[in-house]
Write an enzyme that holds these catalytic residues in place. Structure first.
Site, PDB file in Angstrom:
ATOM      1  N   ASP A  11       0.873  -1.229  -0.074  1.00 31.10           N
ATOM      2  CA  ASP A  11      -0.085   0.089  -0.009  1.00 31.10           C
ATOM      3  C   ASP A  11       0.975   0.913  -0.035  1.00 31.10           C
ATOM      4  O   ASP A  11       1.999   1.187   0.225  1.00 31.10           O
ATOM      5  CB  ASP A  11      -0.910   0.151   1.203  1.00 31.10           C
ATOM      6  N   CYS A  74      -3.752  -1.144  -1.826  1.00 35.65           N
ATOM      7  CA  CYS A  74      -4.251   0.483  -2.118  1.00 35.65           C
ATOM      8  C   CYS A  74      -5.183   0.463  -3.202  1.00 35.65           C
ATOM      9  O   CYS A  74      -4.961  -0.077  -4.285  1.00 35.65           O
ATOM     10  CB  CYS A  74      -2.864   1.130  -2.661  1.00 35.65           C
ATOM     11  N   HIS A 187      -8.400   3.704   4.169  1.00 36.45           N
ATOM     12  CA  HIS A 187      -8.785   4.356   5.250  1.00 36.45           C
ATOM     13  C   HIS A 187      -9.953   4.303   6.006  1.00 36.45           C
ATOM     14  O   HIS A 187     -10.316   4.685   7.003  1.00 36.45           O
ATOM     15  CB  HIS A 187      -8.203   5.730   5.183  1.00 36.45           C
TER      16      HIS A 187
HETATM   17  N1  DGL Z   1      -4.257   3.797   0.263  1.00 35.30           N
HETATM   18  C1  DGL Z   1      -4.731   4.953  -0.832  1.00 35.30           C
HETATM   19  C2  DGL Z   1      -6.118   4.105  -1.191  1.00 35.30           C
HETATM   20  O1  DGL Z   1      -6.730   3.279  -0.889  1.00 35.30           O
HETATM   21  C3  DGL Z   1      -5.276   6.057   0.213  1.00 35.30           C
HETATM   22  C4  DGL Z   1      -4.156   6.758   0.717  1.00 35.30           C
HETATM   23  C5  DGL Z   1      -3.302   7.625  -0.547  1.00 35.30           C
HETATM   24  O2  DGL Z   1      -3.947   8.615  -1.138  1.00 35.30           O
HETATM   25  O3  DGL Z   1      -1.963   6.992  -0.608  1.00 35.30           O
HETATM   26  O4  DGL Z   1      -6.367   4.775  -2.228  1.00 35.30           O
END
Ligand code: DGL
Length: 266
Positions: A11, A74, A187
């Site tokens: 991620d 992610c 998140h």
């Molecule tokens: N991990 C990202 C997502 O799920 C959120 C945080 C970021 O913008 O890197 O899209």
């Protein structure tokens, strides 16, 4: 630790720990190695080309360590880079968008589905495209909710401020009479209570992290990749910057303390 045969998860930072948490609950006997690309976070505001470049770097680092499966935890990296990674890598690559879309289609009664995520995920239209393949008649309404990311990281998951932000983002979406809402960002499970209160009881929330963990279990079984359960599972955490703050903030996302957080140059 012996990393051969672990499940690799990456991620942009701490967020994917919500996905890792669900994976460890689903397949507790499997060893895992998690990479948080904390030097380059956030991905959600970056261009597709840049996210693909970062995702390739993360994937290479994990495959060099002998993982048996890669999970792109992610949402933004899943949206932009998973096709590239699938073409380039000789191992199963799972994303969070397909499983989230499948669960949304299973849950909706009216075919009116809301999706919230980063600006990148929403701009990519990855969720509407995945939902359209499964349910061509479904109508999908999307809304970027970028402030949810810092709120979750600051631990502001309850009270007046997140409630006000949730209303500001969601009220417009709720006017579309959706009956299902996909939490399309790593998140957002931390804000699930505030989001559920704002959305009301009639709207089913879809946690892409849970849906992805189910997909991991199913894929391990289908491909005969499940561990033999003879060794105790190992949890290894790697970050490209600031291991201390990753440990501190990440414990809330993972639900327990993170041991052995190691800095890697990637
Ligand atoms: N991990 C990202 C997502 O799920 C959120 C945080 C970021 O913008 O890197 O899209």
């Amino acid at each position: 630790m012996d990393e051969e045969g672990a499940i690799g998860v990456f991620d942009s930072g701490v967020g994917g720990l919500t996905v890792l948490r669900q994976i460890t609950l689903r397949v507790p006997g499997e060893s895992t190695i998690y990479l948080g690309d904390t030097a380059r976070v956030p991905y959600g505001t970056k261009s597709p080309q840049t996210v693909i470049r970062y995702a390739r770097t993360c994937a290479r680092l994990l495959t060099d360590r002998g993982i048996k499966m890669l999970v792109v935890a992610c949402n933004t990296a899943s949206a932009f880079a998973v096709e590239t990674l699938r073409k380039e890598l000789p191992l199963p690559v799972l994303d969070v968008i397909g499983p989230g879309a499948r669960t949304a289609v299973r849950k909706t009664r009216t075919g009116r589905i809301g999706v919230i995520g980063t600006s990148g995920t929403v701009a990519s239209r990855a969720y509407p495209d995945a939902i359209a393949q499964l349910a061509p008649d479904a109508q999908v309404f999307c809304k970027p909710c970028p402030l949810f990311v810092p709120l979750a990281e600051e631990g502001w998951t309850d009270g007046e401020v997140p409630r006000a932000v949730a209303h500001a983002y969601l009220d417009e979406l709720l006017r579309e009479n959706i009956d299902t809402l996909v939490l399309g960002c790593t998140h957002y499970p931390l804000l699930a209570r505030v989001i559920a209160e704002t959305a009301g009881n009639a709207i089913a929330l879809v946690d892409s992290a849970e849906a992805t963990a189910e997909a991991v279990e199913e894929t391990l079984g289908r491909l005969g990749l499940g561990g033999n359960g003879l060794n105790s599972p190992q949890r290894h955490f790697l970050v490209s910057d600031a291991p201390e703050s990753f440990s501190r903030v990440g414990a809330r996302f993972f639900g327990s303390d993170l041991e052995h957080v190691e800095w890697v140059d990637c």
